[in-house]
Design a protein around this motif. Sequence first.
Motif, PDB file in Angstrom:
ATOM      1  N   THR A   1      -9.452  16.371 -26.521  1.00 18.38           N
ATOM      2  CA  THR A   1     -10.061  17.691 -26.296  1.00 18.38           C
ATOM      3  C   THR A   1     -11.448  17.754 -26.937  1.00 18.38           C
ATOM      4  O   THR A   1     -11.779  18.671 -27.680  1.00 18.38           O
ATOM      5  N   GLU A   2     -12.258  16.753 -26.629  1.00 14.99           N
ATOM      6  CA  GLU A   2     -13.609  16.674 -27.186  1.00 14.99           C
ATOM      7  C   GLU A   2     -14.662  16.625 -26.083  1.00 14.99           C
ATOM      8  O   GLU A   2     -14.516  15.887 -25.104  1.00 14.99           O
ATOM      9  N   PHE A   3     -15.711  17.421 -26.267  1.00 18.63           N
ATOM     10  CA  PHE A   3     -16.906  17.329 -25.440  1.00 18.63           C
ATOM     11  C   PHE A   3     -18.001  16.667 -26.260  1.00 18.63           C
ATOM     12  O   PHE A   3     -18.175  16.984 -27.451  1.00 18.63           O
ATOM     13  N   ARG A   4     -18.749  15.786 -25.640  1.00 17.19           N
ATOM     14  CA  ARG A   4     -19.937  15.196 -26.272  1.00 17.19           C
ATOM     15  C   ARG A   4     -21.090  15.289 -25.291  1.00 17.19           C
ATOM     16  O   ARG A   4     -20.921  15.048 -24.093  1.00 17.19           O
ATOM     17  N   LYS A   5     -22.263  15.627 -25.799  1.00 10.87           N
ATOM     18  CA  LYS A   5     -23.448  15.692 -24.954  1.00 10.87           C
ATOM     19  C   LYS A   5     -24.435  14.631 -25.433  1.00 10.87           C
ATOM     20  O   LYS A   5     -24.855  14.634 -26.585  1.00 10.87           O
ATOM     21  N   ILE A   6     -24.779  13.721 -24.541  1.00 13.47           N
ATOM     22  CA  ILE A   6     -25.666  12.607 -24.870  1.00 13.47           C
ATOM     23  C   ILE A   6     -27.008  12.812 -24.186  1.00 13.47           C
ATOM     24  O   ILE A   6     -27.068  13.108 -22.986  1.00 13.47           O
ATOM     25  N   LYS A   7     -28.090  12.666 -24.945  1.00 10.91           N
ATOM     26  CA  LYS A   7     -29.413  12.758 -24.348  1.00 10.91           C
ATOM     27  C   LYS A   7     -29.735  11.466 -23.622  1.00 10.91           C
ATOM     28  O   LYS A   7     -29.550  10.369 -24.166  1.00 10.91           O
ATOM     29  N   VAL A   8     -30.193  11.573 -22.394  1.00  5.98           N
ATOM     30  CA  VAL A   8     -30.589  10.392 -21.620  1.00  5.98           C
ATOM     31  C   VAL A   8     -32.023  10.593 -21.132  1.00  5.98           C
ATOM     32  O   VAL A   8     -32.413  11.692 -20.740  1.00  5.98           O
ATOM     33  N   SER A   9     -32.801   9.539 -21.211  1.00  6.16           N
ATOM     34  CA  SER A   9     -34.220   9.599 -20.852  1.00  6.16           C
ATOM     35  C   SER A   9     -34.489   8.771 -19.615  1.00  6.16           C
ATOM     36  O   SER A   9     -33.687   7.903 -19.232  1.00  6.16           O
ATOM     37  N   ARG A  10     -35.621   9.013 -19.011  1.00  6.83           N
ATOM     38  CA  ARG A  10     -36.020   8.195 -17.864  1.00  6.83           C
ATOM     39  C   ARG A  10     -36.236   6.754 -18.307  1.00  6.83           C
ATOM     40  O   ARG A  10     -36.821   6.483 -19.353  1.00  6.83           O
ATOM     41  N   ASP A  11     -35.743   5.844 -17.498  1.00  3.83           N
ATOM     42  CA  ASP A  11     -35.925   4.418 -17.762  1.00  3.83           C
ATOM     43  C   ASP A  11     -37.250   3.973 -17.139  1.00  3.83           C
ATOM     44  O   ASP A  11     -37.401   4.027 -15.914  1.00  3.83           O
ATOM     45  N   PRO A  12     -38.227   3.526 -17.948  1.00  5.25           N
ATOM     46  CA  PRO A  12     -39.512   3.100 -17.378  1.00  5.25           C
ATOM     47  C   PRO A  12     -39.368   1.978 -16.356  1.00  5.25           C
ATOM     48  O   PRO A  12     -40.229   1.813 -15.489  1.00  5.25           O
ATOM     49  N   ALA A  13     -38.272   1.220 -16.462  1.00  5.12           N
ATOM     50  CA  ALA A  13     -38.055   0.114 -15.530  1.00  5.12           C
ATOM     51  C   ALA A  13     -37.144   0.496 -14.370  1.00  5.12           C
ATOM     52  O   ALA A  13     -36.743  -0.380 -13.589  1.00  5.12           O
ATOM     53  N   CYS A  14     -36.826   1.784 -14.214  1.00  7.10           N
ATOM     54  CA  CYS A  14     -35.933   2.210 -13.139  1.00  7.10           C
ATOM     55  C   CYS A  14     -36.497   1.832 -11.775  1.00  7.10           C
ATOM     56  O   CYS A  14     -37.686   2.037 -11.494  1.00  7.10           O
ATOM     57  N   ALA A  15     -35.625   1.302 -10.927  1.00  9.16           N
ATOM     58  CA  ALA A  15     -36.055   0.868  -9.599  1.00  9.16           C
ATOM     59  C   ALA A  15     -36.492   2.028  -8.715  1.00  9.16           C
ATOM     60  O   ALA A  15     -37.245   1.838  -7.757  1.00  9.16           O
ATOM     61  N   LEU A  16     -36.044   3.250  -9.046  1.00  6.86           N
ATOM     62  CA  LEU A  16     -36.367   4.410  -8.213  1.00  6.86           C
ATOM     63  C   LEU A  16     -37.489   5.263  -8.795  1.00  6.86           C
ATOM     64  O   LEU A  16     -38.458   5.577  -8.105  1.00  6.86           O
ATOM     65  N   CYS A  17     -37.356   5.652 -10.069  1.00  8.22           N
ATOM     66  CA  CYS A  17     -38.309   6.607 -10.634  1.00  8.22           C
ATOM     67  C   CYS A  17     -39.118   6.046 -11.791  1.00  8.22           C
ATOM     68  O   CYS A  17     -39.808   6.791 -12.495  1.00  8.22           O
ATOM     69  N   GLY A  18     -39.060   4.725 -12.000  1.00  9.07           N
ATOM     70  CA  GLY A  18     -39.785   4.095 -13.090  1.00  9.07           C
ATOM     71  C   GLY A  18     -41.264   3.911 -12.796  1.00  9.07           C
ATOM     72  O   GLY A  18     -41.793   4.365 -11.778  1.00  9.07           O
ATOM     73  N   ALA A  19     -41.939   3.222 -13.706  1.00  7.95           N
ATOM     74  CA  ALA A  19     -43.391   3.043 -13.605  1.00  7.95           C
ATOM     75  C   ALA A  19     -43.781   2.186 -12.409  1.00  7.95           C
ATOM     76  O   ALA A  19     -44.842   2.391 -11.796  1.00  7.95           O
ATOM     77  N   GLU A  20     -42.948   1.219 -12.056  1.00 10.53           N
ATOM     78  CA  GLU A  20     -43.225   0.337 -10.918  1.00 10.53           C
ATOM     79  C   GLU A  20     -41.983   0.267 -10.027  1.00 10.53           C
ATOM     80  O   GLU A  20     -41.277  -0.738 -10.000  1.00 10.53           O
ATOM     81  N   PRO A  21     -41.715   1.327  -9.285  1.00  9.21           N
ATOM     82  CA  PRO A  21     -40.474   1.380  -8.498  1.00  9.21           C
ATOM     83  C   PRO A  21     -40.454   0.348  -7.383  1.00  9.21           C
ATOM     84  O   PRO A  21     -41.490  -0.018  -6.816  1.00  9.21           O
TER      85      PRO A  21
END
Length: 262
Positions: A234-254
Motif C-alpha cells: 500500500t505504497e505510492f512513490r513518485k519518481i522524477k523523470v527527465s528528458r533523455d538527451p539521447a532519446c530517439a524521438l525527442c532528444g538532441a539528435e532524434p
Amino acid sequence: MNLTDEQLDRYARHIVLRDVGGRGQKKLLGAKVLIVGAGGLGSPMLLYLAAAGIGTLGVIDDDAVDLSNLQRQIAHETTDINQAKVISAQASIERLNPDINVIPYQTRLNADNAQGILADYDLIADGTDNFETRFLLNDICFFMRKPLVSGAMLQFDGQISTFKAYEDGNNPCYRCVFPVPPPPEIAQTCGEAGVLGALAGVIGSIQAIEIIKEILNIGDSLSGRLLLYDALSTEFRKIKVSRDPACALCGAEPTILRIPGP
C-alpha cells in the motif's frame, strides 16, 4: 453553451468545486478523449470519465469479452461475453450517462489507422497491455502534440505518467523512460503473470483523474513524474523523470523523424 437543469443536478458536486465550477464542467462536456483499450484500465477510465461528463469518448479495441476478463474489466458483464468490448463498453456508458457521445472503434490500433483516429481527439489515454501499441501511441502523440496519459499494471504493481514532451525542453516522452521494448520472452502480459483485479480500478481511476486535470489545467501534472503503486505494501512513490538527451524521438539528435504510418 448553457448547462441544462438536468446537467446542473448531475454535475452538482463538480460545480461546487472552486477549481471546476460551471466553466470547468462546460470544458469537460466539450472535451474529446480517446481511450485505447476497453479492458482492465480502460473500463474504470471510461466509466469515471463518462460520469464526469467528458462530452465525447472514443474507445478502440479489437477484442471480445471473455469470462476471464470480468475479474477486473468492470465495464463488462456476464451477459456481454463474446460481444465486442467496444460495444459492451458503449452500452455501459450510455446507461450511466446519456449525455455522452461514445464513438467505438472495433479494430486494433496500428501505424496505418492511428493518425486518422487520433486526429479527432484532444487527449489520448493508454490502457493497453502491449509495448508495441504503447510506443506507437507515444510517437504519434509527440508529433501530433497531444497529451498522453499512460497507465500499466502487472500482478500487484501499477504505474501512471503523463507525457507531453512536445511542450518544452524538459518534459520526457515514454521512450525517455523506456528507450526500447523489452524482449518478447520477458515482456509478460496479465494473462501470463496474473494481476490483482482491483488494481485495475486504482490505476485506471488515477488515469481518469489525470485526464480531468489536464483538460481543466488544474493541479500538478504527472508530466515529468512516474507514479508507482505497490498494492501489497500500500505504497505510492513518485519518481522524477527527465528528458533523455539521447532519446530517439525527442532528444538532441532524434532518429525518429516523422509520424509512424503508411
